[in-house]
Design an enzyme around this catalytic site. Sequence first.
Site, PDB file in Angstrom:
ATOM      1  N   ASN A   1     -12.274  -7.339  -3.100  1.00 35.67           N
ATOM      2  CA  ASN A   1     -11.806  -8.382  -4.022  1.00 35.67           C
ATOM      3  C   ASN A   1     -11.942  -7.930  -5.456  1.00 35.67           C
ATOM      4  O   ASN A   1     -12.842  -7.176  -5.814  1.00 35.67           O
ATOM      5  CB  ASN A   1     -12.560  -9.698  -3.774  1.00 35.67           C
ATOM      6  CG  ASN A   1     -13.809  -9.807  -4.633  1.00 35.67           C
ATOM      7  OD1 ASN A   1     -13.743 -10.208  -5.805  1.00 35.67           O
ATOM      8  ND2 ASN A   1     -14.966  -9.416  -4.088  1.00 35.67           N
TER       9      ASN A   1
ATOM     10  N   PHE B   1     -14.017 -13.617 -11.553  1.00 31.27           N
ATOM     11  CA  PHE B   1     -14.654 -14.878 -11.981  1.00 31.27           C
ATOM     12  C   PHE B   1     -13.633 -15.981 -12.280  1.00 31.27           C
ATOM     13  O   PHE B   1     -13.721 -16.681 -13.299  1.00 31.27           O
ATOM     14  CB  PHE B   1     -15.532 -14.677 -13.224  1.00 31.27           C
ATOM     15  CG  PHE B   1     -16.780 -13.863 -13.032  1.00 31.27           C
ATOM     16  CD1 PHE B   1     -17.230 -13.508 -11.765  1.00 31.27           C
ATOM     17  CD2 PHE B   1     -17.539 -13.461 -14.130  1.00 31.27           C
ATOM     18  CE1 PHE B   1     -18.387 -12.753 -11.594  1.00 31.27           C
ATOM     19  CE2 PHE B   1     -18.698 -12.712 -13.976  1.00 31.27           C
ATOM     20  CZ  PHE B   1     -19.116 -12.363 -12.717  1.00 31.27           C
TER      21      PHE B   1
ATOM     22  N   ASN C   1     -24.947 -19.525  -9.672  1.00 33.34           N
ATOM     23  CA  ASN C   1     -24.773 -18.132 -10.100  1.00 33.34           C
ATOM     24  C   ASN C   1     -23.979 -18.136 -11.413  1.00 33.34           C
ATOM     25  O   ASN C   1     -22.885 -18.709 -11.485  1.00 33.34           O
ATOM     26  CB  ASN C   1     -24.033 -17.383  -8.985  1.00 33.34           C
ATOM     27  CG  ASN C   1     -23.775 -15.928  -9.289  1.00 33.34           C
ATOM     28  OD1 ASN C   1     -23.231 -15.599 -10.343  1.00 33.34           O
ATOM     29  ND2 ASN C   1     -24.121 -15.056  -8.356  1.00 33.34           N
TER      30      ASN C   1
ATOM     31  N   SER D   1     -21.061  -7.997 -10.978  1.00 32.03           N
ATOM     32  CA  SER D   1     -19.694  -8.030 -10.474  1.00 32.03           C
ATOM     33  C   SER D   1     -18.926  -6.850 -11.057  1.00 32.03           C
ATOM     34  O   SER D   1     -19.005  -6.591 -12.259  1.00 32.03           O
ATOM     35  CB  SER D   1     -18.996  -9.330 -10.876  1.00 32.03           C
ATOM     36  OG  SER D   1     -17.597  -9.165 -10.679  1.00 32.03           O
TER      37      SER D   1
ATOM     38  N   ASN E   1     -15.777  -6.753 -11.386  1.00 33.07           N
ATOM     39  CA  ASN E   1     -14.431  -7.187 -11.772  1.00 33.07           C
ATOM     40  C   ASN E   1     -14.335  -7.814 -13.148  1.00 33.07           C
ATOM     41  O   ASN E   1     -13.295  -8.343 -13.527  1.00 33.07           O
ATOM     42  CB  ASN E   1     -13.889  -8.148 -10.714  1.00 33.07           C
ATOM     43  CG  ASN E   1     -13.855  -7.485  -9.350  1.00 33.07           C
ATOM     44  OD1 ASN E   1     -13.391  -6.352  -9.226  1.00 33.07           O
ATOM     45  ND2 ASN E   1     -14.383  -8.166  -8.335  1.00 33.07           N
ATOM     46  N   THR E   2     -15.448  -7.817 -13.891  1.00 35.70           N
ATOM     47  CA  THR E   2     -15.409  -8.233 -15.298  1.00 35.70           C
ATOM     48  C   THR E   2     -15.750  -6.985 -16.106  1.00 35.70           C
ATOM     49  O   THR E   2     -16.865  -6.466 -15.994  1.00 35.70           O
ATOM     50  CB  THR E   2     -16.436  -9.363 -15.567  1.00 35.70           C
ATOM     51  OG1 THR E   2     -16.021 -10.523 -14.839  1.00 35.70           O
ATOM     52  CG2 THR E   2     -16.525  -9.699 -17.045  1.00 35.70           C
TER      53      THR E   2
ATOM     54  N   LYS F   1     -29.113 -10.744  -9.759  1.00 35.57           N
ATOM     55  CA  LYS F   1     -28.335 -10.094  -8.694  1.00 35.57           C
ATOM     56  C   LYS F   1     -27.846  -8.738  -9.176  1.00 35.57           C
ATOM     57  O   LYS F   1     -27.163  -8.646 -10.205  1.00 35.57           O
ATOM     58  CB  LYS F   1     -27.154 -10.992  -8.311  1.00 35.57           C
ATOM     59  CG  LYS F   1     -26.358 -10.468  -7.126  1.00 35.57           C
ATOM     60  CD  LYS F   1     -25.378 -11.524  -6.639  1.00 35.57           C
ATOM     61  CE  LYS F   1     -24.566 -11.045  -5.457  1.00 35.57           C
ATOM     62  NZ  LYS F   1     -23.621 -12.058  -4.984  1.00 35.57           N
TER      63      LYS F   1
ATOM     64  N   ASN G   1     -24.693  -7.113  -4.812  1.00 45.20           N
ATOM     65  CA  ASN G   1     -23.298  -7.488  -5.018  1.00 45.20           C
ATOM     66  C   ASN G   1     -22.399  -6.497  -4.262  1.00 45.20           C
ATOM     67  O   ASN G   1     -22.899  -5.641  -3.524  1.00 45.20           O
ATOM     68  CB  ASN G   1     -22.991  -7.490  -6.519  1.00 45.20           C
ATOM     69  CG  ASN G   1     -21.997  -8.587  -6.878  1.00 45.20           C
ATOM     70  OD1 ASN G   1     -20.965  -8.717  -6.211  1.00 45.20           O
ATOM     71  ND2 ASN G   1     -22.286  -9.369  -7.897  1.00 45.20           N
ATOM     72  N   THR G   2     -21.106  -6.587  -4.454  1.00 49.19           N
ATOM     73  CA  THR G   2     -20.156  -5.701  -3.761  1.00 49.19           C
ATOM     74  C   THR G   2     -20.238  -4.278  -4.334  1.00 49.19           C
ATOM     75  O   THR G   2     -20.728  -4.071  -5.445  1.00 49.19           O
ATOM     76  CB  THR G   2     -18.725  -6.226  -3.941  1.00 49.19           C
ATOM     77  OG1 THR G   2     -18.478  -6.394  -5.345  1.00 49.19           O
ATOM     78  CG2 THR G   2     -18.533  -7.550  -3.246  1.00 49.19           C
TER      79      THR G   2
HETATM   80  C1  LIG Z   1     -13.921 -12.772  -2.412  1.00 51.98           C
HETATM   81  C2  LIG Z   1     -15.321 -12.556  -2.919  1.00 51.98           C
HETATM   82  C3  LIG Z   1     -15.688 -13.132  -4.125  1.00 51.98           C
HETATM   83  C4  LIG Z   1     -16.999 -12.932  -4.609  1.00 51.98           C
HETATM   84  N1  LIG Z   1     -17.355 -13.525  -5.788  1.00 51.98           N
HETATM   85  C5  LIG Z   1     -18.627 -13.381  -6.238  1.00 51.98           C
HETATM   86  C6  LIG Z   1     -19.039 -14.029  -7.419  1.00 51.98           C
HETATM   87  O1  LIG Z   1     -18.292 -14.779  -8.041  1.00 51.98           O
HETATM   88  N2  LIG Z   1     -20.322 -13.826  -7.847  1.00 51.98           N
HETATM   89  C7  LIG Z   1     -21.198 -13.030  -7.153  1.00 51.98           C
HETATM   90  O2  LIG Z   1     -22.362 -12.882  -7.581  1.00 51.98           O
HETATM   91  N3  LIG Z   1     -20.837 -12.427  -6.006  1.00 51.98           N
HETATM   92  C8  LIG Z   1     -19.580 -12.578  -5.532  1.00 51.98           C
HETATM   93  N4  LIG Z   1     -19.217 -11.968  -4.368  1.00 51.98           N
HETATM   94  C9  LIG Z   1     -20.196 -11.098  -3.670  1.00 51.98           C
HETATM   95  C10 LIG Z   1     -20.936 -11.820  -2.543  1.00 51.98           C
HETATM   96  O3  LIG Z   1     -21.704 -12.884  -3.041  1.00 51.98           O
HETATM   97  C11 LIG Z   1     -21.838 -10.833  -1.789  1.00 51.98           C
HETATM   98  O4  LIG Z   1     -22.822 -10.325  -2.690  1.00 51.98           O
HETATM   99  C12 LIG Z   1     -21.084  -9.653  -1.201  1.00 51.98           C
HETATM  100  O5  LIG Z   1     -19.817 -10.055  -0.731  1.00 51.98           O
HETATM  101  C13 LIG Z   1     -21.834  -8.999  -0.039  1.00 51.98           C
HETATM  102  O6  LIG Z   1     -22.044  -9.916   1.024  1.00 51.98           O
HETATM  103  P1  LIG Z   1     -21.097  -9.959   2.334  1.00 51.98           P
HETATM  104  O7  LIG Z   1     -20.986  -8.548   2.845  1.00 51.98           O
HETATM  105  O8  LIG Z   1     -21.795 -10.897   3.278  1.00 51.98           O
HETATM  106  O9  LIG Z   1     -19.789 -10.491   1.878  1.00 51.98           O
HETATM  107  C14 LIG Z   1     -17.928 -12.143  -3.866  1.00 51.98           C
HETATM  108  C15 LIG Z   1     -17.524 -11.594  -2.642  1.00 51.98           C
HETATM  109  C16 LIG Z   1     -16.251 -11.790  -2.163  1.00 51.98           C
HETATM  110  C17 LIG Z   1     -15.871 -11.177  -0.833  1.00 51.98           C
END
Ligand SMILES: Cc1cc2nc3c(=O)[nH]c(=O)nc-3n(C[C@H](O)[C@H](O)[C@H](O)COP(=O)(O)O)c2cc1C
Length: 362
Positions: free
Chosen positions: A116, A120, A145, A181, A183-184, A223, A252-253
């Site tokens: 993704n 935000f 968050n 994140s 993406n910012t 985080k 995070n990702t």
């Molecule tokens: C579509 C999407 C949007 C996300 N948006 C946020 C976000 O706004 N803020 C954040 O801290 N993490 C965000 N995450 C990260 C998740 O909170 C998590 O840290 C990450 O996906 C790993 O967990 P998972 O493997 O169970 O998805 C996002 C993840 C996905 C897939």
Amino acid sequence: MYRRLLRPALFRLDAEDAHHLTLRGLGAASRVPGWAAPLRALTAPPDPRLTQTLWGHAYPSPLGLAAGLDKNGEAVPAFWALGFGFVEVGTVTPLAQPGNERPRLFRLPPDGALVNRMGFNNAGADALHARLAALRRRPVPVWVNIGKNKATPNEEATDDYLRLVRALGDVADAFVVNVSSPNTPGLRALQAAEDLAALVRAVVAEVEAGRVRTLRRPPVLVKLAPDLHPADFGASVGAVLEAGAHGLILSNTTLSREGLTHGHRGEAGGLSGRPLRGRSTALVREAYRLTGGRVPLVGVGGVFTAEDAYAKIRAGASLVEVYTALVYEGPGLPARLHRGLSRLLERDGFASVTEAVGADAR
Ligand SMILES: Cc1cc2nc3c(=O)[nH]c(=O)nc-3n(C[C@H](O)[C@H](O)[C@H](O)COP(=O)(O)O)c2cc1C
């Protein structure tokens, strides 16, 4: 049933359309009184060993909803009904913002993953405050968050975080400072130890100041990203603790694309799901070693099964969150994980989750 019927239908839709459709459904259900409690009775952990008290709050289960799924707090009662022990909403920014251009969410089914680059997208602090304030009951902790607006330069980022603490301090059961994140643009630079220490110190002080007004003192968690160099990770963890944070979320990702097979692996953005599992568990283990268990850790990344959640707990996580697995496994996931966790605690002779936390590090 989800995998056989609902998932194939949802997976025929664009990933973000499917997300909005599902969340609208859960949001609508959340506004209908009377159904959540009976469902919760079926999904809630039947096992008192899964309960914990952290930061003075009761957590009926160690399993929480990760940030990003319910950014605007539209469906908290529905996620409670599905069995979650806590719900993290956001990331919220001070002002509403649209996020990046679509398409910005991609499924990689053979890899059990998502990419993704949402950026935000959210309705802003006032809208989230109104939703959380209107919750008639708050049966599980609701975490908020927080992140900075895209248009805010990094030098002014602290002001954004402090505005959010002031705006949401009376409705947040915990704050999560999101500096991870991908993406910012520039956000991850805020993870550098010195900058991070200053930011966290300011946030903790603002929460403390708010306590006088609201009589609440939500804990502050930070985080982090999974892509920091090991030395930088150690420095950031040390800085966060030194600055007075009350917990860490890992992770995070990731920007890594290691081991992926699906064609969407080339899409820009953060990767989540199964490929992140080992990495985020290793980070929990390392953070547990570095912190000596002084603050609770939250493990998130690729949890699909009870074994996955348990591995994070044994590595040092007091709580575990999920996002991507919900997309692949459906709404029965929390209840399944609860049953599995109970079995694993029983197998290993632990009287509580608390006893299992960090068991592999001892
Ligand atoms: C579509 C999407 C949007 C996300 N948006 C946020 C976000 O706004 N803020 C954040 O801290 N993490 C965000 N995450 C990260 C998740 O909170 C998590 O840290 C990450 O996906 C790993 O967990 P998972 O493997 O169970 O998805 C996002 C993840 C996905 C897939």
